[in-house]
Design an enzyme around this catalytic site. Structure first.
Site, mmCIF file in Angstrom:
data_model
loop_
_atom_site.group_PDB
_atom_site.id
_atom_site.type_symbol
_atom_site.label_atom_id
_atom_site.label_comp_id
_atom_site.label_asym_id
_atom_site.label_seq_id
_atom_site.Cartn_x
_atom_site.Cartn_y
_atom_site.Cartn_z
ATOM 1 N N GLY A 76 0.807 -1.227 0.000
ATOM 2 C CA GLY A 76 0.000 0.000 0.000
ATOM 3 C C GLY A 76 0.836 1.272 0.000
ATOM 4 N N GLY A 77 1.896 1.318 0.813
ATOM 5 C CA GLY A 77 2.740 2.518 0.890
ATOM 6 C C GLY A 77 3.415 2.776 -0.452
ATOM 7 N N THR A 98 2.254 -8.211 -0.706
ATOM 8 C CA THR A 98 2.245 -8.093 0.746
ATOM 9 C C THR A 98 1.581 -9.338 1.346
ATOM 10 O OG1 THR A 98 1.251 -7.039 2.680
ATOM 11 C CG2 THR A 98 0.160 -6.575 0.632
ATOM 12 N N ILE A 99 2.086 -9.751 2.488
ATOM 13 C CA ILE A 99 1.442 -10.872 3.172
ATOM 14 C C ILE A 99 0.077 -10.449 3.717
ATOM 15 C CG2 ILE A 99 3.643 -11.930 3.836
ATOM 16 C CD1 ILE A 99 2.974 -10.998 6.761
ATOM 17 N N ASP A 100 -0.171 -9.120 3.788
ATOM 18 C CA ASP A 100 -1.426 -8.628 4.384
ATOM 19 C C ASP A 100 -2.621 -8.765 3.430
ATOM 20 O OD1 ASP A 100 0.332 -7.877 6.348
ATOM 21 O OD2 ASP A 100 0.346 -5.756 5.802
ATOM 22 N N HIS A 121 -1.317 -6.062 9.560
ATOM 23 C CA HIS A 121 -1.485 -4.624 9.742
ATOM 24 C C HIS A 121 -2.927 -4.343 10.155
ATOM 25 C CE1 HIS A 121 -0.862 -0.255 8.375
ATOM 26 N NE2 HIS A 121 -0.208 -0.463 9.505
ATOM 27 N N ARG A 144 6.939 -13.811 7.246
ATOM 28 C CA ARG A 144 7.387 -13.205 5.985
ATOM 29 C C ARG A 144 8.620 -13.894 5.413
ATOM 30 N NH1 ARG A 144 7.189 -7.117 7.579
ATOM 31 N NH2 ARG A 144 9.361 -7.144 6.960
HETATM 32 O O1 F6P Z 1 3.010 -5.171 5.689
HETATM 33 C C1 F6P Z 1 3.582 -6.355 6.069
HETATM 34 C C2 F6P Z 1 3.814 -6.394 7.553
HETATM 35 O O2 F6P Z 1 4.446 -7.612 7.853
HETATM 36 C C3 F6P Z 1 2.582 -6.186 8.415
HETATM 37 O O3 F6P Z 1 1.804 -7.344 8.516
HETATM 38 C C4 F6P Z 1 3.197 -5.741 9.704
HETATM 39 O O4 F6P Z 1 2.296 -4.936 10.440
HETATM 40 C C5 F6P Z 1 4.376 -4.938 9.257
HETATM 41 O O5 F6P Z 1 4.687 -5.363 7.953
HETATM 42 C C6 F6P Z 1 5.605 -5.081 10.120
HETATM 43 O O6 F6P Z 1 6.548 -4.189 9.640
HETATM 44 P P1 F6P Z 1 8.097 -4.221 9.992
HETATM 45 O O7 F6P Z 1 8.711 -5.397 9.292
HETATM 46 O O8 F6P Z 1 8.589 -2.928 9.459
HETATM 47 O O9 F6P Z 1 8.188 -4.352 11.468
#
Ligand code: F6P
Length: 375
Positions: free
Chosen positions: A111-112, A133-135, A179, A300
């Site tokens: 999304g970003g 994204t995994i989300d 997320h 991930r």
């Molecule tokens: O967007 C993928 C994600 O794994 C989300 O599920 C989670 O909230 C976020 O990234 C965690 O981000 P970071 O790896 O920056 O801690």
């Protein structure tokens, strides 16, 4: 003239990124005579002009590997930490783009990344994005790559947690990423046979969850698996957030808007430990020993599933075709069995959440899963 294409991966990594890099570059090189240059670590590599030549050798053997050979970061061109300051580095991005005589830039991200890509499109750059994204929360695409692999990882974790929960007659709370969306928790919760699934789209009442668990105990089941999305929240918390958002939307004053945003951020930060509190509360309310497992970044990591390799390759080769037609300013979306270009204006700033009438929600309820709002 060979087209000159830049490629970067941005945002959180996920399985399938290397399959996507390989797919777009191979299709571009072999079917459309394009030349590719990779930028390292997301938009930061573009600002600093740090590159990786995407030769056939560099791509060899990467299909099955997790992560990204290009590296990634959550940096935004318009708000980038440089030394002790946060600076707008958009001009540096534009300069690098022209220095490499790029015809287009492929941004692989969630999304970003879609928002950053739209900003660059508005600066006059030819941008094409791929949704990862995994989300699974990117708007206007049926699905994102990375999601299927994470779904399998979380499902396997729930399977494993079952045997220990059963042996100890415990409640096991499993915190799942996602997320602000509940796709991963809901999908893996259904696949793993969770007894309770809590997602952000359906605010829960802890008493309802405790009642559902006590009902299981009365039925002779001495353990429960509670899958909780990291963004899930109680009905009280959801009401507080709705008030903060309404206050932010209502005011026209910049200073008040900023103050409301700060308050919202603080609320979300304080919410980070909510699964620990939920676990304690369930132990109190049910009298059953309770434990929390936070799956975190395990979700991930590692090799992409076969489904994600195919999806990433489908989107990436579709992307190469669209680049050859000079279809720019778009995200390559998965639609049915094929791919479809969708304008970045329609994607950026929007999230795909779980609709309350989604068939996964209905299926979960039909098999007796408590979603925290009703018994
Ligand atoms: O967007 C993928 C994600 O794994 C989300 O599920 C989670 O909230 C976020 O990234 C965690 O981000 P970071 O790896 O920056 O801690």
């Amino acid at each position: 003239m060979k087209k000159q294409i830049g490629v970067l991966t941005s945002g959180g990594d996920c399985p399938g990124l290397n399959a996507a890099i390989r797919g777009v570059v191979r299709a571009g090189q072999e079917s459309f005579r394009m030349h590719f240059v990779g930028f390292r670590d997301g938009f930061r590599g573009l600002v600093q002009d740090r590159t990786l030549e995407l030769t056939p050798l560099a791509l060899s053997g990467i299909l099955a590997h997790g992560g990204t050979i290009l590296g990634t970061s959550r940096d935004k061109p318009h708000k980038m930490p440089i030394g002790s300051k946060v600076r707008d580095m958009t001009d540096a991005v534009v300069e690098t783009y022209h220095r490499h005589h790029l015809d287009a830039l492929v941004c692989i991200g969630g999304g970003g990344t879609q928002k950053n890509a739209l900003r660059l499109k508005n600066e006059g750059l030819n941008v094409v994005t791929l949704p990862k994204t995994i989300d699974n929360d990117v708007a206007m695409t049926d699905v994102t790559f990375g999601f299927d692999t994470a779904l399998n990882i979380v499902t396997e974790a729930i399977d494993r947690l079952h045997s220990t929960a059963i042996s100890h007659h415990r409640i096991i709370v499993v915190e799942v990423m996602g997320h602000r969306a509940g796709w991963l928790a809901l999908g893996a919760g259904i696949a793993g046979g969770a007894d309770v699934i809590l997602i952000p789209e359906i605010p829960y009442a802890v008493e309802v969850v405790a009642k559902a668990i006590r009902r299981r105990t009365r039925a002779g089941k001495t353990f429960s698996i509670v899958v909780v999305a990291e963004g899930a929240m109680s009905q009280t918390e959801a009401a507080t957030i709705a008030d903060l958002v309404a206050a932010k939307d209502k005011t026209r004053r910049k200073s008040e808007k900023k103050a409301a945003s700060v308050e919202l951020d603080q609320f979300h930060q304080a919410h980070v430990n909510h699964t620990m509190e939920l676990t304690h509360r369930l132990e109190e309310l049910t009298g059953l020993e309770s434990r929390l497992t936070i799956l975190g970044h395990l979700q991930r990591g590692g090799a992409p599933s076969a489904g994600d390799r195919v999806l990433a390759t489908r989107l990436a080769t579709g992307c190469a075709g669209l680049l050859s037609q000079e279809t720019y300013g778009i995200m390559v979306a998965a639609r049915g069995e094929g791919v479809e270009p969708v304008s970045l204006d329609e994607v950026a700033g929007r999230k795909k959440l779980v609709p309350l009438d989604h068939h996964w929600v209905q299926s979960a309820r039909h098999v007796g899963v408590c979603l925290g709002d009703q018994l």
